[in-house]
Design a protein around this motif. Sequence first.
Motif, PDB file in Angstrom:
ATOM      1  N   PRO A   2      27.576 -33.078  -2.390  1.00 10.83           N
ATOM      2  CA  PRO A   2      26.705 -33.250  -1.218  1.00 10.83           C
ATOM      3  C   PRO A   2      26.269 -31.905  -0.634  1.00 10.83           C
ATOM      4  O   PRO A   2      26.972 -30.905  -0.741  1.00 10.83           O
ATOM      5  CB  PRO A   2      27.573 -34.018  -0.224  1.00 10.83           C
ATOM      6  N   ILE A   3      25.103 -31.918  -0.023  1.00  9.35           N
ATOM      7  CA  ILE A   3      24.565 -30.708   0.608  1.00  9.35           C
ATOM      8  C   ILE A   3      25.238 -30.527   1.964  1.00  9.35           C
ATOM      9  O   ILE A   3      25.250 -31.450   2.785  1.00  9.35           O
ATOM     10  CB  ILE A   3      23.042 -30.825   0.781  1.00  9.35           C
ATOM     11  N   PRO A   4      25.794 -29.337   2.212  1.00  3.83           N
ATOM     12  CA  PRO A   4      26.425 -29.088   3.516  1.00  3.83           C
ATOM     13  C   PRO A   4      25.396 -29.204   4.654  1.00  3.83           C
ATOM     14  O   PRO A   4      24.256 -28.757   4.500  1.00  3.83           O
ATOM     15  CB  PRO A   4      26.939 -27.654   3.404  1.00  3.83           C
ATOM     16  N   PRO A   5      25.775 -29.809   5.764  1.00  3.87           N
ATOM     17  CA  PRO A   5      24.835 -30.035   6.873  1.00  3.87           C
ATOM     18  C   PRO A   5      24.188 -28.748   7.393  1.00  3.87           C
ATOM     19  O   PRO A   5      23.021 -28.756   7.773  1.00  3.87           O
ATOM     20  CB  PRO A   5      25.677 -30.698   7.958  1.00  3.87           C
ATOM     21  N   GLU A  43      14.859 -24.765   1.166  1.00  6.94           N
ATOM     22  CA  GLU A  43      14.398 -25.845   2.035  1.00  6.94           C
ATOM     23  C   GLU A  43      15.130 -27.162   1.768  1.00  6.94           C
ATOM     24  O   GLU A  43      15.288 -27.967   2.672  1.00  6.94           O
ATOM     25  CB  GLU A  43      12.887 -26.037   1.890  1.00  6.94           C
ATOM     26  N   ARG A  44      15.585 -27.373   0.551  1.00  8.58           N
ATOM     27  CA  ARG A  44      16.329 -28.591   0.217  1.00  8.58           C
ATOM     28  C   ARG A  44      17.826 -28.434   0.462  1.00  8.58           C
ATOM     29  O   ARG A  44      18.585 -29.393   0.264  1.00  8.58           O
ATOM     30  CB  ARG A  44      16.072 -28.979  -1.238  1.00  8.58           C
ATOM     31  N   GLY A  45      18.258 -27.254   0.890  1.00  3.76           N
ATOM     32  CA  GLY A  45      19.675 -27.033   1.154  1.00  3.76           C
ATOM     33  C   GLY A  45      20.489 -26.782  -0.097  1.00  3.76           C
ATOM     34  O   GLY A  45      21.716 -26.763  -0.056  1.00  3.76           O
ATOM     35  N   ARG A  46      19.841 -26.585  -1.224  1.00  8.47           N
ATOM     36  CA  ARG A  46      20.523 -26.348  -2.499  1.00  8.47           C
ATOM     37  C   ARG A  46      20.914 -24.884  -2.682  1.00  8.47           C
ATOM     38  O   ARG A  46      21.802 -24.578  -3.465  1.00  8.47           O
ATOM     39  CB  ARG A  46      19.633 -26.772  -3.666  1.00  8.47           C
ATOM     40  N   ARG A  47      20.219 -24.000  -1.991  1.00 10.20           N
ATOM     41  CA  ARG A  47      20.498 -22.566  -2.099  1.00 10.20           C
ATOM     42  C   ARG A  47      21.205 -22.089  -0.841  1.00 10.20           C
ATOM     43  O   ARG A  47      20.988 -22.606   0.250  1.00 10.20           O
ATOM     44  CB  ARG A  47      19.204 -21.767  -2.252  1.00 10.20           C
TER      45      ARG A  47
END
Length: 70
Positions: A2-5, A43-47
Amino acid sequence: MPIPPHRAAFGARVRELRNEHGWSQEDFAHRAELDRTYVSGIERGRRNPTLDIIYRLAQTLGVPASDLLA
């Protein structure tokens, strides 16, 4: 995974400010001298951008770095 908030919120803020300028991801990436896929990942929180990249994004967007973290 999951992407961290906090990364999702950071990416959403970058996207919001980019859109306020009317820039596509490609336009913004070119102005910031970054790859468009890297901007997309932010922008997608993946980086998870480094402090240097955060400052580069902020400078390109014309805001203090703290505005990206709020």
